[in-house]
Write an enzyme that holds these catalytic residues in place. Sequence first.
Site, PDB file in Angstrom:
ATOM      1  N   CYS A  78       0.855  -1.196   0.000  1.00 57.49           N
ATOM      2  CA  CYS A  78       0.000   0.000   0.000  1.00 57.49           C
ATOM      3  C   CYS A  78       0.884   1.236   0.000  1.00 57.49           C
ATOM      4  CB  CYS A  78      -0.897   0.031   1.231  1.00 57.49           C
ATOM      5  SG  CYS A  78      -1.820  -1.465   1.539  1.00 57.49           S
ATOM      6  N   HIS A  82       0.677   4.894  -1.860  1.00 62.03           N
ATOM      7  CA  HIS A  82       0.063   5.903  -0.977  1.00 62.03           C
ATOM      8  C   HIS A  82       1.059   6.510   0.014  1.00 62.03           C
ATOM      9  CE1 HIS A  82      -3.934   4.867  -2.414  1.00 62.03           C
ATOM     10  NE2 HIS A  82      -3.702   3.596  -2.172  1.00 62.03           N
ATOM     11  N   CYS A 224     -27.859  -6.823  14.669  1.00 62.34           N
ATOM     12  CA  CYS A 224     -29.146  -6.176  14.910  1.00 62.34           C
ATOM     13  C   CYS A 224     -30.244  -6.899  14.127  1.00 62.34           C
ATOM     14  CB  CYS A 224     -29.090  -4.712  14.484  1.00 62.34           C
ATOM     15  SG  CYS A 224     -29.288  -3.563  15.851  1.00 62.34           S
TER      16      CYS A 224
END
Lengths: 263, 106
Positions: A78, A82, A224
């Site tokens: 990465c 970046h 939930c």
Amino acid sequence: MKLIRTIAVAGLLLAAGFAVPRLCATEIPQAERRSGYTFMSPDTKAIQDDDTANPGMLWVLDGEALWKRKTGTADKACADCHEDARASMKGLAARYPAYDKTLGRPVNLEQRINLCRAQHQQATPLPYESRDLLALTAFVAQQSRGMPITAGADPQLEPFVAKGRDTFMRRQGQLNLGCTNCHNDNWDKHLAGSAVTQALPTGYPLYRLEWQSLGSLQRRLRNCMTGMRTQIYDYGAPELVELELYLMSRAHDMPIETPAVRP
Amino acid sequence: MASALINVPKKAKRGDIIEIKTLMSHIMETGYRRTATGELVPRDIITSFSCRYNGVEVFRADLFPAIAANPFITFFTVATESGKFDFEWIGDQGFTETASAAISVE
């Protein structure tokens, strides 16, 4: 208690074949919004406040190591594109889920990481809720800690926010409940001893003491849904991403807490 | 990628009581749970934690299956001299981890 009574009464009315009156779904005024943090005991708050006591930081540290590790057939890390995440990833999590032009729909942070892996690292996508994906997501999101949430502000996202809102407001499952019946109407009450809270996802991925692990917002949403006895969406389903997006837009301007701790 | 988070004050005055906090990444599988097919998940826990201050043991703890994942252990000791704290975690299935932290005492 009132909530349980309401459900019981609604159930009785249904059984008797009466039309159930719609419970009023009022949205929480901006000034009354509270992070889940404010519902916690002082002990649990202390765990979140101290980075050497917050177990979520274990994933953040792992994520930092993964950020620098080369992977995939492209043999890239990465960090090779970046560079320093502290600069390049700052504020990113506050904007997610964000619109993806090629897919034409919003993607969440986990999906963005996997898209990046597939396109630029030519690596296999990491499975949802795997330690590596949670670690990378937590590491990236932690760079936005303290920054105000702006997700959903992009006008292209409007229809998706609306769809997420529909899911939030719609009654569903065997208990015939909408998210709104707890999280807008009864957030100041308790359900089986636990605070109901306002469903403002400010700290994901977060360490939940009940899970004894870090987990994503989608894991929480699926929990939930099990409680509502409804059909559970798969990880990464567009409906779940839209719901994530709507919840983030409800938390507009609230600060990111990642990695948060919740009971 | 097991890792530890250690919090030891960098500096202290001689005779100060200092707090040491440690957090170790570990699943702490109890050995009592079963999989969906009914097989017992083998126990995998940390069984022992110890802390040495310049080679002298100042704290030791035994851990058991009822302790939650990622054990967080804090304790106090008296800052006597500059030096090093060595931490060691030992557990099932050959698990060993070590970490250390330096302190300067004035």
